[in-house]
Design an enzyme around this catalytic site. Structure first.
Site, PDB file in Angstrom:
ATOM      1  N   SER A  11      -0.702  -7.392  -1.651  1.00 14.85           N
ATOM      2  CA  SER A  11       0.264  -7.041  -0.616  1.00 14.85           C
ATOM      3  C   SER A  11      -0.182  -7.631   0.719  1.00 14.85           C
ATOM      4  O   SER A  11      -1.118  -7.140   1.351  1.00 14.85           O
ATOM      5  CB  SER A  11       0.357  -5.522  -0.498  1.00 14.85           C
ATOM      6  OG  SER A  11       1.218  -5.166   0.569  1.00 14.85           O
ATOM      7  N   HIS A  36       2.479 -10.898  -2.455  1.00 17.10           N
ATOM      8  CA  HIS A  36       3.570  -9.932  -2.270  1.00 17.10           C
ATOM      9  C   HIS A  36       3.868  -9.784  -0.783  1.00 17.10           C
ATOM     10  O   HIS A  36       3.014  -9.364   0.001  1.00 17.10           O
ATOM     11  CB  HIS A  36       3.164  -8.579  -2.864  1.00 17.10           C
ATOM     12  CG  HIS A  36       4.248  -7.552  -2.879  1.00 17.10           C
ATOM     13  ND1 HIS A  36       5.188  -7.479  -3.875  1.00 17.10           N
ATOM     14  CD2 HIS A  36       4.528  -6.552  -2.008  1.00 17.10           C
ATOM     15  CE1 HIS A  36       6.010  -6.480  -3.624  1.00 17.10           C
ATOM     16  NE2 HIS A  36       5.636  -5.894  -2.506  1.00 17.10           N
ATOM     17  N   ASP A  38       6.105  -7.875   1.874  1.00 23.24           N
ATOM     18  CA  ASP A  38       7.009  -6.747   2.156  1.00 23.24           C
ATOM     19  C   ASP A  38       7.808  -7.061   3.404  1.00 23.24           C
ATOM     20  O   ASP A  38       7.249  -7.160   4.493  1.00 23.24           O
ATOM     21  CB  ASP A  38       6.202  -5.457   2.340  1.00 23.24           C
ATOM     22  CG  ASP A  38       5.634  -4.972   1.031  1.00 23.24           C
ATOM     23  OD1 ASP A  38       4.427  -4.762   0.944  1.00 23.24           O
ATOM     24  OD2 ASP A  38       6.423  -4.838   0.073  1.00 23.24           O
ATOM     25  N   MET A  40      10.683  -5.806   5.865  1.00 20.92           N
ATOM     26  CA  MET A  40      11.295  -4.521   6.213  1.00 20.92           C
ATOM     27  C   MET A  40      12.165  -4.662   7.472  1.00 20.92           C
ATOM     28  O   MET A  40      11.765  -5.336   8.424  1.00 20.92           O
ATOM     29  CB  MET A  40      10.202  -3.478   6.473  1.00 20.92           C
ATOM     30  CG  MET A  40       9.248  -3.281   5.312  1.00 20.92           C
ATOM     31  SD  MET A  40       8.038  -1.993   5.693  1.00 20.92           S
ATOM     32  CE  MET A  40       6.892  -2.217   4.319  1.00 20.92           C
ATOM     33  N   HIS A  69       9.590  -8.946  -1.451  1.00 22.71           N
ATOM     34  CA  HIS A  69      10.144  -7.597  -1.668  1.00 22.71           C
ATOM     35  C   HIS A  69      11.015  -7.278  -0.457  1.00 22.71           C
ATOM     36  O   HIS A  69      10.506  -6.942   0.614  1.00 22.71           O
ATOM     37  CB  HIS A  69       8.977  -6.608  -1.800  1.00 22.71           C
ATOM     38  CG  HIS A  69       9.400  -5.194  -1.975  1.00 22.71           C
ATOM     39  ND1 HIS A  69       8.482  -4.155  -1.900  1.00 22.71           N
ATOM     40  CD2 HIS A  69      10.598  -4.620  -2.217  1.00 22.71           C
ATOM     41  CE1 HIS A  69       9.111  -3.007  -2.084  1.00 22.71           C
ATOM     42  NE2 HIS A  69      10.392  -3.248  -2.294  1.00 22.71           N
ATOM     43  N   MET A  71      13.022  -5.057   1.561  1.00 20.42           N
ATOM     44  CA  MET A  71      13.358  -3.667   1.875  1.00 20.42           C
ATOM     45  C   MET A  71      14.308  -3.711   3.076  1.00 20.42           C
ATOM     46  O   MET A  71      13.962  -3.298   4.193  1.00 20.42           O
ATOM     47  CB  MET A  71      12.083  -2.867   2.183  1.00 20.42           C
ATOM     48  CG  MET A  71      11.269  -2.574   0.940  1.00 20.42           C
ATOM     49  SD  MET A  71       9.665  -1.866   1.279  1.00 20.42           S
ATOM     50  CE  MET A  71       8.689  -3.369   1.370  1.00 20.42           C
ATOM     51  N   MET A 140       8.950   1.178  -7.524  1.00 23.23           N
ATOM     52  CA  MET A 140       8.182   1.741  -6.417  1.00 23.23           C
ATOM     53  C   MET A 140       7.451   2.982  -6.929  1.00 23.23           C
ATOM     54  O   MET A 140       8.081   3.902  -7.470  1.00 23.23           O
ATOM     55  CB  MET A 140       9.088   2.126  -5.258  1.00 23.23           C
ATOM     56  CG  MET A 140       9.697   0.955  -4.492  1.00 23.23           C
ATOM     57  SD  MET A 140       8.486  -0.245  -3.904  1.00 23.23           S
ATOM     58  CE  MET A 140       7.437   0.796  -2.877  1.00 23.23           C
ATOM     59  N   ASP A 179       4.424  -0.952  -7.389  1.00 17.74           N
ATOM     60  CA  ASP A 179       4.163  -1.185  -5.974  1.00 17.74           C
ATOM     61  C   ASP A 179       3.928   0.145  -5.268  1.00 17.74           C
ATOM     62  O   ASP A 179       4.845   0.938  -5.091  1.00 17.74           O
ATOM     63  CB  ASP A 179       5.383  -1.902  -5.371  1.00 17.74           C
ATOM     64  CG  ASP A 179       5.195  -2.289  -3.920  1.00 17.74           C
ATOM     65  OD1 ASP A 179       6.100  -2.938  -3.358  1.00 17.74           O
ATOM     66  OD2 ASP A 179       4.143  -1.937  -3.342  1.00 17.74           O
TER      67      ASP A 179
HETATM   68  C1  DX5 Z   1       4.698   0.090   0.202  1.00 17.99           C
HETATM   69  C2  DX5 Z   1       4.227  -1.325   0.211  1.00 17.99           C
HETATM   70  C3  DX5 Z   1       3.027  -1.762  -0.557  1.00 17.99           C
HETATM   71  C4  DX5 Z   1       1.883  -0.950  -0.901  1.00 17.99           C
HETATM   72  C5  DX5 Z   1       0.623  -1.220  -0.137  1.00 17.99           C
HETATM   73  O1  DX5 Z   1       5.966   0.077   0.822  1.00 17.99           O
HETATM   74  O2  DX5 Z   1       5.269  -2.064  -0.401  1.00 17.99           O
HETATM   75  O3  DX5 Z   1       2.663  -3.017  -0.125  1.00 17.99           O
HETATM   76  O4  DX5 Z   1       2.120   0.394  -0.858  1.00 17.99           O
HETATM   77  O5  DX5 Z   1      -0.459  -0.891  -0.931  1.00 17.99           O
HETATM   78  P1  DX5 Z   1      -1.180   0.539  -0.888  1.00 17.99           P
HETATM   79  O6  DX5 Z   1      -0.166   1.540  -1.318  1.00 17.99           O
HETATM   80  O7  DX5 Z   1      -2.349   0.392  -1.854  1.00 17.99           O
HETATM   81  O8  DX5 Z   1      -1.661   0.760   0.537  1.00 17.99           O
HETATM   82 ZN    ZN Z   2       6.350  -4.076  -1.749  1.00 20.96          ZN
END
Ligand code: DX5
Ligand code: ZN
Length: 223
Positions: A11, A36, A38, A40, A69, A71, A140, A179
């Site tokens: 991530s 990955h 994210d 948002m 991803h 979101m 998720m 995830d």
């Molecule tokens: C949650 C994120 C993730 C992930 C991060 O929205 O998409 O990237 O939770 O990793 P952790 O949960 O291990 O901090």
């Molecule tokens: Zn993600």
């Protein structure tokens, strides 16, 4: 257990933002199958994170494919902003658009693999009519938006139900990505339940111990 080769998708929101290129190279050398990202919008999830420019910057130092991803609300309106490449995968949330099948088709038309993401509360039946449009399902295992959260327990058996649903419907090639709170311990249970792609964040790869050692440890957990 599916015949798909399991892999890790670190991530990138959890990487060192001031040394993202170095972290990307270290992750690639340690065997990352994807990166990955994210994305948002502060609306679909109560946070802002990453954008197309970050993906473009990392591509300058690493050829590891992007696992994007989204979101964001109405993701089909924003796909054109991402420089999608063959080998990339894009996940859109079932909850984020009234045009899910159109969004999945648009991802494939752009040359990437198509995936649907499901929040913990969203039932599997919500995707039973788009299985032909899928290369992957992203489950998720926390509520999306923030790193450092704890696994939602009901999502573990959901992995196994999804694997059974895909296999019995004739889609054994469709991957399952998990995830959220993918710790070393949780990864073993998630793999046993049928997951094959693991989003690794603060719970594992970016913990103390360093990227190389943590990636090696997590890879051992998911074989
Ligand atoms: C949650 C994120 C993730 C992930 C991060 O929205 O998409 O990237 O939770 O990793 P952790 O949960 O291990 O901090
Ligand atoms: Zn993600």
């Amino acid at each position: 257990m599916s015949k798909i080769v399991p892999g890790i998708s670190p991530s990138m929101m959890c990487a060192d933002a001031l040394n993202l290129g170095a972290d990307a190279v270290a992750l690639e050398q340690a065997g990352a199958q994807f990166f990955h990202y994210d994305v948002m919008d502060g609306d679909f999830v109560p946070n802002f994170m990453l954008g197309p420019d970050v993906i473009r910057a990392v591509r300058k130092v690493s050829a590891v494919p992007a696992d994007i991803h989204l979101m964001v609300k109405n993701p089909e309106r924003h796909l054109h902003l991402f420089d999608l490449r063959p080998g990339d995968v894009v996940s859109v949330h079932q909850e984020s658009t009234v045009h899910l099948q159109r969004a999945l088709s648009a991802i494939r038309a752009a040359g990437a693999k198509a995936a649907v993401a499901l929040n913990p509360a969203t039932p599997l039946c919500a995707i039973e009519d788009v299985l032909p449009d899928l290369d992957m399902v992203l489950l998720m295992t926390v509520n999306p938006g923030f790193a450092g959260q704890k696994l939602v327990p009901a999502t573990l058996p959901k992995i196994a139900r999804l694997r059974a649903m895909l296999d019995s419907a004739g889609y054994p090639q469709v991957r399952i990505e998990v995830d959220g709170n993918v710790s070393f311990e949780n990864a073993v249970r998630m793999r046993q339940a049928g997951a094959d792609l693991f989003v690794a964040g603060t719970s594992s790869v970016f913990r103390e111990g360093g990227i190389a050692a943590n990636m090696e440890k997590l890879l051992a957990c998911i074989q």
